[in-house]
Write a protein that holds these residues in place. Structure first.
Motif, short mmCIF file in Angstrom:
data_model
loop_
_atom_site.label_atom_id
_atom_site.label_comp_id
_atom_site.label_asym_id
_atom_site.label_seq_id
_atom_site.Cartn_x
_atom_site.Cartn_y
_atom_site.Cartn_z
N SER A 43 0.59 -1.20 0.18
CA SER A 43 0.26 -0.11 0.15
C SER A 43 0.78 1.09 0.33
O SER A 43 2.10 1.10 0.52
CB SER A 43 -0.92 -0.15 1.34
OG SER A 43 -0.51 0.16 2.12
N CYS A 44 0.32 2.39 -0.33
CA CYS A 44 1.36 3.47 -1.11
C CYS A 44 0.51 4.73 1.17
O CYS A 44 -0.07 4.24 1.09
CB CYS A 44 0.35 3.98 -1.75
SG CYS A 44 1.17 3.59 -3.53
N VAL A 45 1.52 5.48 1.15
CA VAL A 45 2.56 5.80 2.39
C VAL A 45 0.83 6.93 1.76
O VAL A 45 0.97 7.70 0.70
CB VAL A 45 3.37 6.36 2.31
CG1 VAL A 45 4.14 7.45 3.97
CG2 VAL A 45 4.32 5.76 2.65
N GLY A 46 0.21 7.11 2.12
CA GLY A 46 -0.27 8.33 2.25
C GLY A 46 -0.11 9.90 4.14
O GLY A 46 1.22 9.94 4.25
N ALA A 89 3.37 17.05 -2.67
CA ALA A 89 3.73 17.26 -1.14
C ALA A 89 3.91 19.38 -1.73
O ALA A 89 4.54 19.53 -1.88
CB ALA A 89 5.42 17.57 -0.98
N PRO A 90 3.50 19.33 -0.38
CA PRO A 90 2.97 21.18 -0.45
C PRO A 90 4.23 21.82 -0.26
O PRO A 90 4.68 22.58 -0.92
CB PRO A 90 1.73 21.78 0.34
CG PRO A 90 0.92 20.16 0.95
CD PRO A 90 2.41 19.07 0.31
N PRO A 260 4.01 12.16 1.61
CA PRO A 260 3.66 12.91 0.15
C PRO A 260 2.89 13.15 -0.47
O PRO A 260 2.78 14.10 -1.35
CB PRO A 260 3.52 11.05 -0.66
CG PRO A 260 4.58 10.15 0.36
CD PRO A 260 4.28 10.61 1.95
N ARG A 261 1.47 13.85 -0.19
CA ARG A 261 0.63 14.39 0.28
C ARG A 261 0.61 14.69 2.16
O ARG A 261 0.43 14.47 2.33
CB ARG A 261 -0.49 13.66 -0.24
CG ARG A 261 -0.34 13.17 -2.36
CD ARG A 261 -1.71 12.39 -1.66
NE ARG A 261 -1.59 11.09 -1.38
CZ ARG A 261 -2.73 10.53 -0.80
NH1 ARG A 261 -4.30 11.45 -0.36
NH2 ARG A 261 -2.74 9.30 0.02
N GLY A 262 0.26 16.07 1.93
CA GLY A 262 -0.93 16.68 2.43
C GLY A 262 0.37 17.42 3.86
O GLY A 262 1.27 17.43 2.97
#
Length: 388
Positions: A43-46, A89-90, A260-262
């Motif tokens: 699974s991908c890291v959230g 990634a912001p 990676p996101r957020g």
């Protein structure tokens, strides 16, 4: 302003900024302890549920802000040879190139999250409420994915990744993990990078060896033309490394990795993190001293490092000194080696004022004394002119 006067003025500005950042500004508060970077396959890291706003000990120790009046790494390309880097990634908005996967395609996405975390340590842009920035927040990131579907690497993949980073125009190549076999293909890839004036920074192998012993020598860190970096904890303890691994430099082995996101963070650690800090400082040096070769940049990083003594485990090389690497008048490659005291590195659990902060304090005190002397002389002259 140029010449010695300009360098002196720049140095004073840098130290004053260090005082303002390290002494006068509150560190902020964390919204809880960030979780470790997940390592679950399949699974991908959230996003991380925790955004940390306080400055971690590694950044308090390295104090990259003291160098930012001189350089923030603009114009330097740092290749992150690992699992890819998320352009979503912001904190890395606008900083990530498309990159390349060794099997074809782009590498500006990251299912594993490790490459993104390391890229953030190198070049995260400070954002409002988004936590601390990276070492070189104006540097550019070139992602190169070498992991397969099972998150594994091989000497062939690693060699291909280094070649891709070299041909794509990287100034610094960060290799976060290595292999235990020094294949001719991998040696040739490193040689080609060095011949193209690319500085290769690699983590020493930080995996435990069989039977609980030291791990084997890792490559490309084991090649003499590669800057091999080991991790040091807040208590001064070095990470596990083979006795003959040839460690060149030490750096903090713990940090905050952007997700990676957020805007959240994950805890990351080990020699890979230490190598990311070194790669970030190398970007600052290459931006501020564009005329230096990769060998001269490496010499500067090593010869301005802080020697130590008294920790629980010895580590090769000195402790990375970010400000000195950028601003010091260090000898160039080919000059006689600078003597370094033998012994392990000491890193305080709660770092005290940096060298830049102490210099700034003395500078301010000296200016204050001079002002008092001038005022006293003025009053004396005025008094002598009054009629008796």
């Amino acid at each position: 302003m140029t010449g010695a006067a300009g360098r002196r003025r720049a140095g004073v500005v840098g130290t004053l900024v260090a005082v303002a950042v390290l002494v006068g500004s509150p560190a902020g508060a964390a919204d809880g302890e960030p979780p470790p970077l997940p390592a679950t396959a399949g699974s991908c890291v959230g996003p991380s549920p925790v955004t940390v706003r306080e400055t971690p000990w590694a950044l308090r120790l390295l104090a990259p802000q003291s160098s930012w009046p001189l350089t923030r790494g603009a114009g330097v390309v740092v290749a992150v040879v690992d699992s890819g880097v998320s352009a979503a990634a912001p904190a890395l908005a606008g900083a990530v190139r498309a990159g390349a996967d060794v099997t074809g395609g782009r590498a500006d996405s990251d299912c594993v999250g490790r490459g993104t975390a390391l890229a953030g340590i190198v070049a995260a842009r400070p954002t409002a409420g988004g936590g601390p920035g990276g070492i070189a927040p104006d540097a550019e990131i070139l992602p190169v994915r070498i992991t397969d579907a099972n998150r594994r690497i091989s000497p062939a993949r690693l060699a291909t990744g280094i070649r891709l980073a070299t041909t794509a125009g990287a100034d610094v190549i960060l290799v976060a993990t290595g292999v235990t076999t020094a294949t001719p293909e991998l040696a040739d890839a490193v040689r080609a990078a060095v011949d193209r004036d690319v500085l290769v920074v690699a983590a020493v192998t930080d995996r435990g060896g069989d039977g609980g012993g030291d791990p084997p020598v890792g490559y490309p860190a084991g090649f003499p033309t590669v800057l091999a970096v080991n991790a040091v904890g807040a208590d001064g303890t070095a990470g596990p490394v083979a006795a003959d691994a040839g460690t060149d430099l030490a750096a903090p082995g713990a940090g905050l990795g952007i997700a990676p996101r957020g805007s959240g963070h994950y805890r990351v650690g080990g020699a890979a993190v230490a190598a990311a800090y070194v790669a970030g400082v190398a970007a600052l040096v290459r931006a501020y001293h564009p005329g230096l070769s990769q060998a001269e940049v490496r010499a500067r990083l090593e010869r301005t490092a802080v020697p130590g003594g008294g920790s629980t485990r010895e580590v090769g090389g000195g402790m990375l000194d970010a400000y000195a690497a950028v601003a010091a008048l260090a000898p160039r490659q080919g000059d006689p080696p600078v003597p370094v005291a033998a012994g392990p590195v000491v890193v305080p659990v709660t770092p005290g004022p940096s060298r830049a902060a102490r210099v700034a304090g003395l500078t301010v005190l000296g200016a204050f004394v001079v002002t008092l002397l001038v005022a006293a002389a003025t009053l004396t002259r005025r008094g002598s002119r009054r009629p008796g």
